[in-house]
Structure formats: C-alpha cells, structure tokens
Write a protein that holds these residues in place. Structure first.
Motif, mmCIF file in Angstrom:
data_model
loop_
_atom_site.group_PDB
_atom_site.id
_atom_site.type_symbol
_atom_site.label_atom_id
_atom_site.label_comp_id
_atom_site.label_asym_id
_atom_site.label_seq_id
_atom_site.Cartn_x
_atom_site.Cartn_y
_atom_site.Cartn_z
ATOM 1 N N SER A 62 -2.230 -20.232 8.863
ATOM 2 C CA SER A 62 -3.520 -19.685 9.266
ATOM 3 C C SER A 62 -3.521 -18.155 9.157
ATOM 4 C CB SER A 62 -3.805 -20.125 10.708
ATOM 5 O OG SER A 62 -4.911 -19.481 11.214
ATOM 6 N N PHE A 63 -2.405 -17.533 9.554
ATOM 7 C CA PHE A 63 -2.280 -16.074 9.536
ATOM 8 C C PHE A 63 -2.398 -15.522 8.111
ATOM 9 C CE2 PHE A 63 0.635 -12.417 9.043
ATOM 10 C CZ PHE A 63 0.027 -11.514 9.878
ATOM 11 N N PHE A 64 -1.652 -16.116 7.166
ATOM 12 C CA PHE A 64 -1.693 -15.599 5.791
ATOM 13 C C PHE A 64 -3.055 -15.870 5.140
ATOM 14 C CE2 PHE A 64 2.977 -15.705 6.319
ATOM 15 C CZ PHE A 64 3.224 -14.377 6.013
ATOM 16 N N ALA A 65 -3.640 -17.011 5.478
ATOM 17 C CA ALA A 65 -4.983 -17.290 4.947
ATOM 18 C C ALA A 65 -5.986 -16.286 5.538
ATOM 19 C CB ALA A 65 -5.395 -18.719 5.292
ATOM 20 N N PHE A 66 -5.767 -15.907 6.815
ATOM 21 C CA PHE A 66 -6.645 -14.933 7.463
ATOM 22 C C PHE A 66 -6.507 -13.547 6.815
ATOM 23 C CE2 PHE A 66 -7.665 -12.002 11.041
ATOM 24 C CZ PHE A 66 -9.002 -12.323 11.154
ATOM 25 N N MET A 67 -5.255 -13.196 6.471
ATOM 26 C CA MET A 67 -5.036 -11.914 5.778
ATOM 27 C C MET A 67 -5.800 -11.888 4.461
ATOM 28 S SD MET A 67 -1.062 -10.896 6.243
ATOM 29 C CE MET A 67 -1.034 -9.447 5.206
ATOM 30 N N LYS A 68 -5.717 -13.001 3.745
ATOM 31 C CA LYS A 68 -6.414 -13.097 2.459
ATOM 32 C C LYS A 68 -7.924 -12.988 2.678
ATOM 33 C CE LYS A 68 -7.109 -13.966 -1.877
ATOM 34 N NZ LYS A 68 -6.817 -12.924 -2.860
ATOM 35 N N LEU A 69 -8.396 -13.673 3.724
ATOM 36 C CA LEU A 69 -9.838 -13.649 4.015
ATOM 37 C C LEU A 69 -10.298 -12.229 4.364
ATOM 38 C CD1 LEU A 69 -12.455 -15.309 4.407
ATOM 39 C CD2 LEU A 69 -11.794 -15.655 6.781
ATOM 40 N N LEU A 70 -9.481 -11.507 5.165
ATOM 41 C CA LEU A 70 -9.852 -10.140 5.544
ATOM 42 C C LEU A 70 -9.916 -9.208 4.336
ATOM 43 C CD1 LEU A 70 -7.986 -9.226 8.864
ATOM 44 C CD2 LEU A 70 -10.433 -9.517 8.521
ATOM 45 N N SER A 71 -9.132 -9.535 3.305
ATOM 46 C CA SER A 71 -9.133 -8.666 2.129
ATOM 47 C C SER A 71 -10.355 -8.906 1.239
ATOM 48 C CB SER A 71 -7.841 -8.854 1.331
ATOM 49 O OG SER A 71 -7.836 -10.119 0.708
ATOM 50 N N VAL A 72 -11.067 -10.024 1.465
ATOM 51 C CA VAL A 72 -12.248 -10.299 0.623
ATOM 52 C C VAL A 72 -13.555 -10.361 1.434
ATOM 53 C CG1 VAL A 72 -10.980 -11.522 -1.193
ATOM 54 C CG2 VAL A 72 -11.876 -12.817 0.741
ATOM 55 N N ALA A 73 -13.449 -10.268 2.781
ATOM 56 C CA ALA A 73 -14.673 -10.383 3.594
ATOM 57 C C ALA A 73 -14.659 -9.381 4.741
ATOM 58 C CB ALA A 73 -14.772 -11.809 4.156
ATOM 59 N N ASP A 74 -15.840 -9.134 5.337
ATOM 60 C CA ASP A 74 -15.952 -8.227 6.483
ATOM 61 C C ASP A 74 -15.242 -8.801 7.700
ATOM 62 O OD1 ASP A 74 -17.478 -6.491 5.079
ATOM 63 O OD2 ASP A 74 -19.410 -7.118 5.937
ATOM 64 N N GLY B 28 -5.192 -6.460 17.732
ATOM 65 C CA GLY B 28 -4.388 -6.915 16.596
ATOM 66 C C GLY B 28 -5.239 -7.140 15.352
ATOM 67 N N ASN B 29 -6.370 -7.817 15.512
ATOM 68 C CA ASN B 29 -7.267 -8.053 14.368
ATOM 69 C C ASN B 29 -7.823 -6.739 13.829
ATOM 70 O OD1 ASN B 29 -7.125 -10.839 14.126
ATOM 71 N ND2 ASN B 29 -8.643 -11.165 15.734
ATOM 72 N N PHE B 30 -8.138 -5.824 14.766
ATOM 73 C CA PHE B 30 -8.684 -4.529 14.349
ATOM 74 C C PHE B 30 -7.649 -3.751 13.525
ATOM 75 C CE2 PHE B 30 -9.056 0.042 15.124
ATOM 76 C CZ PHE B 30 -10.284 0.268 14.525
ATOM 77 N N ALA B 31 -6.422 -3.687 14.036
ATOM 78 C CA ALA B 31 -5.372 -2.935 13.330
ATOM 79 C C ALA B 31 -5.101 -3.546 11.950
ATOM 80 C CB ALA B 31 -4.096 -2.914 14.168
ATOM 81 N N MET B 32 -5.069 -4.869 11.892
ATOM 82 C CA MET B 32 -4.861 -5.560 10.614
ATOM 83 C C MET B 32 -5.971 -5.226 9.636
ATOM 84 S SD MET B 32 -2.667 -8.440 10.149
ATOM 85 C CE MET B 32 -3.761 -9.714 9.607
ATOM 86 N N SER B 33 -7.196 -5.318 10.127
ATOM 87 C CA SER B 33 -8.339 -5.074 9.269
ATOM 88 C C SER B 33 -8.352 -3.626 8.790
ATOM 89 C CB SER B 33 -9.634 -5.389 10.030
ATOM 90 O OG SER B 33 -10.716 -5.338 9.158
ATOM 91 N N ILE B 51 4.295 -9.737 1.993
ATOM 92 C CA ILE B 51 5.425 -9.205 2.767
ATOM 93 C C ILE B 51 5.425 -7.676 2.715
ATOM 94 C CG2 ILE B 51 7.963 -9.097 2.862
ATOM 95 C CD1 ILE B 51 7.873 -12.075 1.894
ATOM 96 N N ARG B 52 5.154 -7.121 1.514
ATOM 97 C CA ARG B 52 5.084 -5.660 1.365
ATOM 98 C C ARG B 52 3.978 -5.103 2.263
ATOM 99 N NH1 ARG B 52 4.035 -5.207 -4.149
ATOM 100 N NH2 ARG B 52 5.874 -6.403 -4.672
ATOM 101 N N LEU B 53 2.872 -5.798 2.288
ATOM 102 C CA LEU B 53 1.719 -5.348 3.078
ATOM 103 C C LEU B 53 2.016 -5.377 4.580
ATOM 104 C CD1 LEU B 53 -1.185 -4.450 2.578
ATOM 105 C CD2 LEU B 53 -1.899 -6.803 2.885
ATOM 106 N N ILE B 54 2.775 -6.358 5.018
ATOM 107 C CA ILE B 54 3.088 -6.502 6.450
ATOM 108 C C ILE B 54 3.833 -5.270 6.966
ATOM 109 C CG2 ILE B 54 4.636 -7.769 8.043
ATOM 110 C CD1 ILE B 54 3.683 -10.318 6.777
ATOM 111 N N PHE B 55 4.611 -4.610 6.097
ATOM 112 C CA PHE B 55 5.409 -3.473 6.551
ATOM 113 C C PHE B 55 4.691 -2.131 6.402
ATOM 114 C CE2 PHE B 55 8.512 -6.859 6.036
ATOM 115 C CZ PHE B 55 9.104 -6.800 7.286
ATOM 116 N N THR B 56 3.406 -2.154 6.127
ATOM 117 C CA THR B 56 2.632 -0.903 6.197
ATOM 118 C C THR B 56 2.262 -0.692 7.671
ATOM 119 O OG1 THR B 56 0.569 -2.064 5.760
ATOM 120 C CG2 THR B 56 1.713 -1.160 3.859
ATOM 121 N N PRO B 57 2.151 0.588 8.141
ATOM 122 C CA PRO B 57 2.043 0.862 9.585
ATOM 123 C C PRO B 57 0.943 0.088 10.331
ATOM 124 C CG PRO B 57 2.315 2.887 8.355
ATOM 125 C CD PRO B 57 2.186 1.811 7.344
ATOM 126 N N TRP B 58 -0.280 0.122 9.848
ATOM 127 C CA TRP B 58 -1.367 -0.515 10.595
ATOM 128 C C TRP B 58 -1.232 -2.038 10.616
ATOM 129 C CZ3 TRP B 58 -4.641 1.436 14.001
ATOM 130 C CH2 TRP B 58 -4.858 2.813 14.001
#
Lengths: 121, 140
Positions: A62-74, B28-33, B51-58
């Motif tokens: 769910s986390f990795f899918a969420f990361m992908k979603l955040l990169s393409v959506a608001d 957490g969601n805010f920092a990730m975004s 994995i590379r992205l996970i190790f960026t500060p935010w």
C-alpha cells in the motif's frame, strides 16, 4: 495508472487492517509497554506475530502504491480517495471481527464515507 | 470474541493515542508529498528508484513519521475497535486537504468543504459510541 494504484492501496489496506485488528485484540499491548525502556521488547514481540508480519507486508504494498499515486496526483486527491476503504472495512469489522457496530457507528461511518467521496471530487 | 455492547468508556490514553496517530499520519503524508513534489524523479516500476527516493530528506522524514503512525495505530487497534478507529482518525483527511491548500496551493472546492463537514459529523456520531466492544485478553 492512477485508479490502478487506488485499487491496490484500498485492497491491501483492507487486508492489513483486518489482520492487525484481529491480532492486536488477541494480545493487547499495555500502555506501560510504550515507555522508552520497554519499547524494543514490545517491537520484538510484534515482529514475532505472523498475522502482523503479513499485515506489514500488505501495508508495504500500500505504501509503495501510495508513493506512486502521490507522484501522479494531488495530495488532496490521493489521501481522501484511498479512504474508500472506510465503508468496506466497517462492514467487514461487523462480519469478520464480530464488532458491535451500533446505529451511531453505522451512521458515522456512512457520513465519513460520503465526506471522503466529496473530498475526492 | 464475545460482544459486550457499548459499556466501556473512551479513556484518556485512547484519546491521546488517537491524537498521536492522527498527527503522525498528517505530518508524514505532508512530508512525503513535499519531498515528492520537489524531486524531479520519474518513478517507474524499478524498486531502485523508490529506494533512492526514500533516502532523500523529506521523504525520509515522512517515512519515519509513517512508521511511527503504523506502530501507534497498531497499538490503538488493540485498545479500540476497527470500526471506531477508522472514522475517528478520518480527521486526518481534513487536515491533509487543508495542508494541501495552504502549502501546495491545491484547489479546495465547495464539495471538499462539504466533504469535510460530513467527516466531522461522522466523527461526532462515532464519538458517541464505546471505543471497544469486544472482549480482550490480558497483555503478554
């Protein structure tokens, strides 16, 4: 791609939450175990419980899918839309976990689900 | 698991833990975004890019907060019903929408404000019920 990610997130979140709720109710973590000195032991204990390990696996998907979603959506789309699981999980909490879902709780879950749907618009 | 309808009151520790779960989730969601919006990374299907992205500060900060969220929520699920935890922690969606507007300039339409009102009403409804309606075993 956007909606595929939403489906993956919702499906894996539902499974993870059911497994976590089931297992954490069987062996409750006491408030005293949250003290810094006892935290490591508590985490070791959690890591040895099979259903929790499987739940964390689903949460990772769910986390990795969420990361992908955040990169393409608001953010204001991504976070609310994944909460479609609220209504589904409330039904499963009643059927699978045998929770006592009262009328107030059904009404609350319905309001939250409607609210989330509106937020996602 | 036997049902014992609505007799247990919501105690202070459950309320405090619920607040902690919501805070770590929102931040957490805010920092990730924030981290993802400020990285020119094309996330394909390669695990290395993630994995590379996970190790960026935010993103690292966001990931750490979300790990805290996961553990605290797991504990909360032992203290309260899933059908209680889900709506009560939904206030996080409202805070995320507000942060999206304030920091990312995302558009918050009247539908979204109406959605926010629905979520708050839902939380008030669920707040009237007991946190835990199933019998628990003592901690190991």
């Amino acid at each position: 791609m956007k909606w595929l990610m939403v489906a993956i997130i919702v499906g894996s979140t539902v499974l993870a939450d059911l497994l976590q709720s089931f297992e954490m109710k069987r062996h409750v973590v006491a408030a005293e175990d949250l003290r810094p000195g006892r935290l490591a032991g508590m985490l070791r204990g959690l890591a040895q419980r099979g259903p929790l390990v499987v739940a964390v696996f689903f949460m990772a998907i769910s986390f990795f899918a969420f990361m992908k979603l955040l990169s393409v959506a608001d953010l204001s789309f991504a976070v609310p839309v994944t909460a479609a699981s609220v209504a589904l999980e409330t039904v499963l909490a009643r059927l699978v976990l045998r929770e006592n879902v009262t009328a107030w709780r059904w009404a609350g879950a319905l309001c939250v689900a409607c609210g989330v749907a509106l937020l996602a618009m | 698991m036997q049902v014992s309808p609505g007799t247990r009151r919501v105690d202070l520790k459950t309320k405090l833990l619920t607040a902690f779960v919501v805070s770590t989730n929102v931040l957490g969601n805010f920092a990730m975004s924030w981290g993802l919006k400020h990285q020119a990374v094309d996330l394909g299907l390669s695990p290395l890019a993630y994995i590379r992205l996970i190790f960026t500060p935010w993103v690292l900060l966001g990931t750490s907060l979300l790990i805290l969220w996961l553990l605290s929520r797991m504990t909360l699920l032992g203290w309260a019903d899933l059908s209680y935890v889900l709506p009560m922690t939904s206030i996080a969606y409202v805070f995320s929408a507000v942060l999206g507007k304030v920091f990312f300039g995302e558009q918050v339409t009247w539908q979204r404000w109406l959605g926010t009102a629905f979520i708050v009403i839902g939380i008030v409804f669920v707040g009237r019920t007991a946190a835990n309606t199933t019998k628990q075993e003592p901690a190991r």
